[in-house]
Design a protein around this motif. Sequence first.
Motif, PDB file in Angstrom:
ATOM      1  N   ARG A  43       0.823  -1.210   0.000  1.00 47.75           N
ATOM      2  CA  ARG A  43       0.000   0.000   0.000  1.00 47.75           C
ATOM      3  C   ARG A  43       0.861   1.266   0.000  1.00 47.75           C
ATOM      4  O   ARG A  43       0.551   2.235  -0.701  1.00 47.75           O
ATOM      5  N   TYR A 102       0.745  10.575   3.998  1.00 49.58           N
ATOM      6  CA  TYR A 102       0.752   9.223   3.443  1.00 49.58           C
ATOM      7  C   TYR A 102       0.860   8.114   4.484  1.00 49.58           C
ATOM      8  O   TYR A 102       0.713   6.943   4.139  1.00 49.58           O
ATOM      9  N   ASP A 110       0.530   4.195  -2.755  1.00 48.26           N
ATOM     10  CA  ASP A 110       0.151   5.553  -2.357  1.00 48.26           C
ATOM     11  C   ASP A 110       1.187   6.594  -2.783  1.00 48.26           C
ATOM     12  O   ASP A 110       0.850   7.773  -2.948  1.00 48.26           O
ATOM     13  N   THR A 111       2.435   6.184  -2.931  1.00 48.25           N
ATOM     14  CA  THR A 111       3.519   7.125  -3.234  1.00 48.25           C
ATOM     15  C   THR A 111       4.106   6.909  -4.619  1.00 48.25           C
ATOM     16  O   THR A 111       5.204   7.374  -4.911  1.00 48.25           O
TER      17      THR A 111
END
Length: 270
Positions: A152, A239, A156-157
């Motif tokens: 994840r 994040y 996300d990044t």
Amino acid sequence: MTTTLAALATEVLTCPQGRGKAELSRRHAATWLASREAGTPLPIGTAQPPDAPARPAKPALLDPRDVPRRRPGTEAGRKAILHAVAHIELNAIDLHWDVVARFTGTPMPLGFYDDWVRAADDESRHFMLMDDCLRELGMEYGSLDAHAGMWRAASDTAHDLPARLAVVPMVLEARGLDVTPGMIDLFSKAGATSAVSALQTIYAEEVSHVAYGAKWFNWICGRDGLDPKEAFHTLVRRYFPGGPKPPFNEEKRAEAGMPPDFYWPLVEGT
């Protein structure tokens, strides 16, 4: 046709076998490092890495809440810990090759690629050490279920290199520095010499991976005129909500270039 580092990275990411991925990773790391040593580095190139890396059919990847919990002091608990560490190391192989392949549009010095290729090589050895420990116990990677949340942070990044460096090496891998001494103590008390030796190797070498993250995060901030500490706090809050959790291994974090004022302000309630 000359291959590129990005293509080698993508080949690792698309290899579905656990042990096979680790072995391929080590071969490709050796190819890159040999080209650098010879003064004729492979071109970095460009690639389209997969959104998520290829994975073996086992283990089943569950929501973290659904992974069975076992008491650490039992044999079943110790097996589960070794399997969980193997799962972390396999994901780390992909995380380091992904940072090589995914961010080729961001101009970086060759030393950036050297560091993450070396880190991927280390993680490949670490995975095989853990898999060897499992095999001594009549298991292998895939014998137990694992959690699906490991990728994840990468997803996300995927659009933001500083965010990737902040969250993966500087939060997630730094967490390994906090918890591994306790695991070493647990397996020492159980007389599990192979596991202790493997975990001691991982613990010693993970410091450099956190340090690579801190080094290149600071480098990018310097290039872009940003305050590294403020940028780190902003990105982690965005994040990695909830922030890192104490207790912290402040000595090893400092060795990796992360002073306390980087992470303590992110602890909930401080």
